[in-house]
Design a protein around this motif. Structure first.
Motif, PDB file in Angstrom:
ATOM      1  N   TYR A  45      21.551  -4.881  -0.598  1.00 50.36           N
ATOM      2  CA  TYR A  45      21.111  -6.260  -0.949  1.00 50.36           C
ATOM      3  C   TYR A  45      19.610  -6.162  -0.950  1.00 50.36           C
ATOM      4  CZ  TYR A  45      19.556 -11.128  -0.056  1.00 50.36           C
ATOM      5  OH  TYR A  45      18.902 -12.151  -0.275  1.00 50.36           O
ATOM      6  N   MET A  46      18.949  -5.443   0.042  1.00 52.41           N
ATOM      7  CA  MET A  46      17.528  -5.486   0.247  1.00 52.41           C
ATOM      8  C   MET A  46      17.047  -4.123   0.472  1.00 52.41           C
ATOM      9  SD  MET A  46      16.041  -7.444   3.883  1.00 52.41           S
ATOM     10  CE  MET A  46      16.979  -6.641   4.818  1.00 52.41           C
ATOM     11  N   ILE A  47      15.725  -3.945   0.082  1.00 52.93           N
ATOM     12  CA  ILE A  47      14.913  -2.701  -0.020  1.00 52.93           C
ATOM     13  C   ILE A  47      13.671  -3.002   0.987  1.00 52.93           C
ATOM     14  CG2 ILE A  47      13.410  -1.146  -0.815  1.00 52.93           C
ATOM     15  CD1 ILE A  47      15.166  -1.434  -3.530  1.00 52.93           C
ATOM     16  N   VAL A  48      13.709  -2.352   2.159  1.00 51.65           N
ATOM     17  CA  VAL A  48      12.559  -2.503   3.127  1.00 51.65           C
ATOM     18  C   VAL A  48      11.600  -1.192   3.176  1.00 51.65           C
ATOM     19  CG1 VAL A  48      13.883  -3.996   4.712  1.00 51.65           C
ATOM     20  CG2 VAL A  48      14.231  -1.561   5.077  1.00 51.65           C
ATOM     21  N   ALA A  49      10.528  -1.447   3.490  1.00 51.95           N
ATOM     22  CA  ALA A  49       9.719  -0.297   3.532  1.00 51.95           C
ATOM     23  C   ALA A  49       8.417  -0.404   4.715  1.00 51.95           C
ATOM     24  CB  ALA A  49       8.619  -0.255   2.157  1.00 51.95           C
ATOM     25  N   GLY A  50       7.964   0.669   5.183  1.00 53.11           N
ATOM     26  CA  GLY A  50       7.029   0.568   6.155  1.00 53.11           C
ATOM     27  C   GLY A  50       5.623   1.442   5.585  1.00 53.11           C
ATOM     28  N   ASN A  51       4.357   1.247   5.941  1.00 52.24           N
ATOM     29  CA  ASN A  51       3.441   1.860   5.629  1.00 52.24           C
ATOM     30  C   ASN A  51       2.434   2.623   6.721  1.00 52.24           C
ATOM     31  OD1 ASN A  51       1.823  -0.133   6.398  1.00 52.24           O
ATOM     32  ND2 ASN A  51       1.060  -0.918   4.585  1.00 52.24           N
ATOM     33  N   GLY A  68       0.318   1.885  14.661  1.00 50.58           N
ATOM     34  CA  GLY A  68       0.229   3.120  13.844  1.00 50.58           C
ATOM     35  C   GLY A  68       1.172   3.260  12.759  1.00 50.58           C
ATOM     36  N   PRO A  69       1.316   4.233  12.318  1.00 48.07           N
ATOM     37  CA  PRO A  69       2.104   4.341  10.798  1.00 48.07           C
ATOM     38  C   PRO A  69       3.515   4.309  11.197  1.00 48.07           C
ATOM     39  CG  PRO A  69       0.659   6.091  10.775  1.00 48.07           C
ATOM     40  CD  PRO A  69       0.405   5.499  12.279  1.00 48.07           C
ATOM     41  N   VAL A  70       4.113   3.539  10.310  1.00 44.39           N
ATOM     42  CA  VAL A  70       5.512   3.454  10.539  1.00 44.39           C
ATOM     43  C   VAL A  70       6.061   4.548  10.076  1.00 44.39           C
ATOM     44  CG1 VAL A  70       7.595   1.986   9.863  1.00 44.39           C
ATOM     45  CG2 VAL A  70       5.420   0.930  10.113  1.00 44.39           C
ATOM     46  N   GLY A  79       0.865  -1.149  -0.074  1.00 45.02           N
ATOM     47  CA  GLY A  79      -0.046   0.095  -0.176  1.00 45.02           C
ATOM     48  C   GLY A  79       0.554   1.242   0.093  1.00 45.02           C
ATOM     49  N   MET A  80       0.343   2.315   0.715  1.00 45.34           N
ATOM     50  CA  MET A  80       0.855   3.666   0.658  1.00 45.34           C
ATOM     51  C   MET A  80       2.213   3.559   1.588  1.00 45.34           C
ATOM     52  SD  MET A  80       0.650   6.888  -0.298  1.00 45.34           S
ATOM     53  CE  MET A  80      -0.873   7.486  -0.510  1.00 45.34           C
ATOM     54  N   ILE A  81       3.416   3.809   1.073  1.00 43.32           N
ATOM     55  CA  ILE A  81       4.719   3.730   1.532  1.00 43.32           C
ATOM     56  C   ILE A  81       4.774   4.816   2.396  1.00 43.32           C
ATOM     57  CG2 ILE A  81       7.284   3.460   1.299  1.00 43.32           C
ATOM     58  CD1 ILE A  81       6.658   1.423  -0.787  1.00 43.32           C
ATOM     59  N   GLN A  82       5.062   4.780   3.664  1.00 42.57           N
ATOM     60  CA  GLN A  82       5.473   5.989   4.504  1.00 42.57           C
ATOM     61  C   GLN A  82       6.937   6.081   4.621  1.00 42.57           C
ATOM     62  OE1 GLN A  82       2.845   7.447   5.860  1.00 42.57           O
ATOM     63  NE2 GLN A  82       3.912   8.632   7.630  1.00 42.57           N
ATOM     64  N   GLU A  89      -0.355   1.976   7.673  1.00 44.36           N
ATOM     65  CA  GLU A  89      -1.093   0.753   8.460  1.00 44.36           C
ATOM     66  C   GLU A  89      -0.231   0.157   9.486  1.00 44.36           C
ATOM     67  OE1 GLU A  89      -1.628   0.988   4.935  1.00 44.36           O
ATOM     68  OE2 GLU A  89      -3.139   2.350   5.331  1.00 44.36           O
ATOM     69  N   GLY A  90       1.096   0.391   9.591  1.00 44.15           N
ATOM     70  CA  GLY A  90       1.868  -0.488  10.696  1.00 44.15           C
ATOM     71  C   GLY A  90       2.518  -1.670   9.908  1.00 44.15           C
ATOM     72  N   GLN A  91       2.413  -1.690   8.561  1.00 48.44           N
ATOM     73  CA  GLN A  91       3.192  -2.912   7.882  1.00 48.44           C
ATOM     74  C   GLN A  91       4.429  -2.865   7.587  1.00 48.44           C
ATOM     75  OE1 GLN A  91       0.474  -3.639   4.607  1.00 48.44           O
ATOM     76  NE2 GLN A  91      -0.601  -5.279   6.165  1.00 48.44           N
ATOM     77  N   ILE A  92       5.362  -3.629   7.540  1.00 48.33           N
ATOM     78  CA  ILE A  92       6.596  -3.539   6.881  1.00 48.33           C
ATOM     79  C   ILE A  92       6.720  -4.925   5.645  1.00 48.33           C
ATOM     80  CG2 ILE A  92       7.747  -2.678   8.627  1.00 48.33           C
ATOM     81  CD1 ILE A  92       9.032  -5.490   9.420  1.00 48.33           C
ATOM     82  N   ALA A  93       7.619  -4.508   4.847  1.00 43.47           N
ATOM     83  CA  ALA A  93       8.028  -5.499   3.802  1.00 43.47           C
ATOM     84  C   ALA A  93       9.438  -5.295   3.431  1.00 43.47           C
ATOM     85  CB  ALA A  93       7.005  -5.405   2.783  1.00 43.47           C
ATOM     86  N   ALA A  94      10.037  -6.797   2.657  1.00 41.60           N
ATOM     87  CA  ALA A  94      11.264  -6.431   2.266  1.00 41.60           C
ATOM     88  C   ALA A  94      11.588  -7.074   0.934  1.00 41.60           C
ATOM     89  CB  ALA A  94      12.151  -7.085   3.198  1.00 41.60           C
ATOM     90  N   TRP A  95      12.448  -6.513  -0.022  1.00 42.23           N
ATOM     91  CA  TRP A  95      12.531  -7.274  -1.377  1.00 42.23           C
ATOM     92  C   TRP A  95      14.113  -6.924  -1.485  1.00 42.23           C
ATOM     93  CZ3 TRP A  95       9.252  -3.170   0.085  1.00 42.23           C
ATOM     94  CH2 TRP A  95       8.017  -3.221  -0.379  1.00 42.23           C
ATOM     95  N   LYS A  96      14.186  -8.047  -2.266  1.00 44.09           N
ATOM     96  CA  LYS A  96      15.651  -8.173  -2.778  1.00 44.09           C
ATOM     97  C   LYS A  96      15.999  -7.113  -3.920  1.00 44.09           C
ATOM     98  CE  LYS A  96      19.297 -11.491  -4.634  1.00 44.09           C
ATOM     99  NZ  LYS A  96      19.370 -12.876  -5.254  1.00 44.09           N
ATOM    100  N   ALA A  97      16.963  -6.278  -3.548  1.00 48.57           N
ATOM    101  CA  ALA A  97      17.177  -4.893  -4.348  1.00 48.57           C
ATOM    102  C   ALA A  97      17.646  -5.364  -6.037  1.00 48.57           C
ATOM    103  CB  ALA A  97      18.152  -4.061  -3.861  1.00 48.57           C
TER     104      ALA A  97
END
Length: 151
Positions: free
Chosen positions: A30-36, A61-63, A18-21, A38-46
């Motif tokens: 190596y890795m890209i991480v993001a928070g949104n 709350g928001p990351v 969703g909307m990345i904060q 809604e309080g979620q995090i995710a990671a991808w191989k760059a």
């Protein structure tokens, strides 16, 4: 319109966050991480955009700040809910959660050096959080008041 002759390439990272904060790049890129919001995090191989961590709800709350203090898949996040969380990409889980002692909500945060997040609190206080990846802890190492007219 995006120019076609850029000196770099653009990639799209899919994964339903969703909307990345906020976002960060791990050491060695190596890795890209993001928070949104809604309080979620995710990671991808760059290099390939492969998802390494499916979106996880870790905060209430928001990351507002995220960093990767090491190359071993550890993610540190802070939220407006007043918590700092250490998560593991390898185990896909939270390994440490800590409520920050400040009475003010975290307004924003950014990575200021490996393993450190600078946090601007809603009461114009600045705190620097340092992570200890081995012990999976987060501690406030500097806290100072700032007047509203200071940069």
């Amino acid at each position: 319109n995006i120019p076609q002759n850029l000196p770099f390439s653009l990639s799209s990272y899919e994964g339903g966050i969703g909307m990345i904060q906020c976002c960060a790049l791990s050491p060695g890129a190596y890795m890209i991480v993001a928070g949104n919001r809604e309080g979620q995090i995710a990671a991808w191989k760059a290099t390939s955009a492969d998802q390494l961590m499916i979106p996880k709800n870790v905060h209430q709350g928001p990351v507002v700040g995220i960093c990767c203090p090491s190359v071993d898949g550890v993610i540190v996040t802070v939220s407006q809910d007043g918590t700092a969380i250490v998560s593991s990409v390898l185990s896909q889980s939270i390994v440490h959660k800590q409520h920050l002692k400040s009475p003010a909500k975290i307004a924003s945060a950014w990575s200021c050096s490996p393993g450190k997040l600078a946090c601007l609190l809603a009461n114009n206080t600045c705190a620097i959080l340092q992570t200890n990846v081995t012990a999976c802890t987060v501690r406030s190492i500097v806290a100072s008041s700032a007047s509203s007219n200071q940069v």
